[in-house]
Design an enzyme around this catalytic site. Structure first.
Site: not given
Length: 342
Positions: A210, A223, A227, A254
């Site tokens: 994670d 965002h 990415d 994620e």
């Protein structure tokens, strides 16, 4: 009225060696049904029946048979004239034609060969003789096509289509953002490897990964930047797949996951720690992180020797619990469940 029925594939057929297609042109339904039954015993022979001689040329161009069975006597149409038309049309000029007649007549047979027929049978023909002649003429026609430049072009087109289909299959298994395997393929792969490990009595491991504080990263950098981070982390994870049986996948959001077949406790623990350190060394800035000033990850791993008729979900759950322990302990670390906990 034109009555069409068939067994086997319809429409244009690639001229494969085993793909024989018979087109029967005959106005008598009883003859059509009788020949259909004879050929139905041959799974590699397709059959298409045309009862209307006026549409025979069009049907032949569409069906692309490997052999045409052509009745000579039909209402309003001379069967020999149809043979001439087949020979004049580019779509049918090379297709073998077997003419069918009610009796053996030397003059009619001679004329049939003169206008381009390849063979002559008295109907109803013997079953074995009909099948043998259909196969003989079809093979000769297919061999001719294989030498033809147009067939070579068709095969090239088919190869491109096959490559496109393979690429499409590959894309259905890939996560569009990161290029790793997607969740669906991970589930399929883990189930298959779990079953194999159960049969062989070998260990298998799952690593849950994670990205720490990823929501705060998105809120701070946006965002699109998020990415890019996911892509960077994915590349680092993929670099740790050093055995052909290792699989890295995007689990969702994620979260990432790895499957290690024939794993050992030592390799699993070393991999978890190595993943954390490799992401740290990238030094991707993360000023909103409460863990460090750069992007970090947390890892949880679990290893087990599967038992028959058990589910791999238990192994994923164990790895997820180990991941939770890494987060609870401050993140940017790897935690391995003791062997056999899963």
């Amino acid at each position: 009225m034109n009555t069409d029925f068939q067994h086997g594939a319809m429409g244009p057929r690639p001229p494969d060696e085993d793909a024989i297609m018979v087109l029967l042109v005959d106005d008598q339904l009883m003859i059509g049904e009788a020949l259909r039954r004879i050929l139905a015993s041959q799974p590699s022979i397709g059959f298409h029946y045309c009862s209307d001689p006026n549409t025979a040329l069009k049907v032949a161009a569409e069906v692309r048979p490997t052999v045409i069975l052509q009745d000579l006597v039909m209402p309003g149409v001379n069967g020999l004239d149809l043979v001439r038309q087949y020979r004049q049309s580019p779509a049918t000029r090379d297709i073998p034609v077997i003419v069918l007649s009610t009796k053996e007549e030397a003059a009619v047979k001679s004329e049939a060969f003169a206008v381009g027929a390849n063979d002559y049978l008295v109907k109803l023909p013997d079953r074995l003789e009909l099948i043998a002649r259909v196969r003989y003429h079809s093979r000769a026609y297919l061999n001719q096509l294989q030498r033809d430049e147009a067939y070579a072009a068709l095969r090239e087109s088919q190869r491109h289509l096959m490559a496109a289909n393979l690429e499409l299959q590959r894309l259905t298994k890939v996560d569009g953002l990161t290029g790793l395997s997607n969740r669906r393929y991970f589930d399929e792969y883990l189930a298959a490897e779990w079953a194999r490990a159960a049969r062989e009595g070998s260990p298998i491991a799952v690593m849950m990964i994670d990205v720490d504080e990823f929501k705060r990263y998105n809120d701070h950098y946006g965002h699109l930047a998020g990415d890019e981070v996911l892509k960077t982390v994915a590349e680092a994870i993929q670099a740790h797949c050093r055995q052909s049986s290792d699989l890295a996948a995007r689990f969702g959001g994620e979260e990432f996951v790895m499957v290690l077949a024939d794993a050992t406790p030592g390799r699993t623990e070393e991999l978890g720690t190595g993943l954390c350190r490799s992401i740290e060394r990238l030094r991707v800035p993360h000023l909103a992180s409460r863990v460090a000033g750069h992007v970090t990850i947390s890892v949880g791993g679990a290893l087990a020797v599967p038992e028959a008729d058990t589910s791999p979900i238990r192994l994923v759950d164990a790895a997820d619990k180990a991941l939770y322990q890494s987060k609870a302990a401050g993140r940017n670390r790897a935690t391995m469940m003791p062997e056999g906990v899963a």
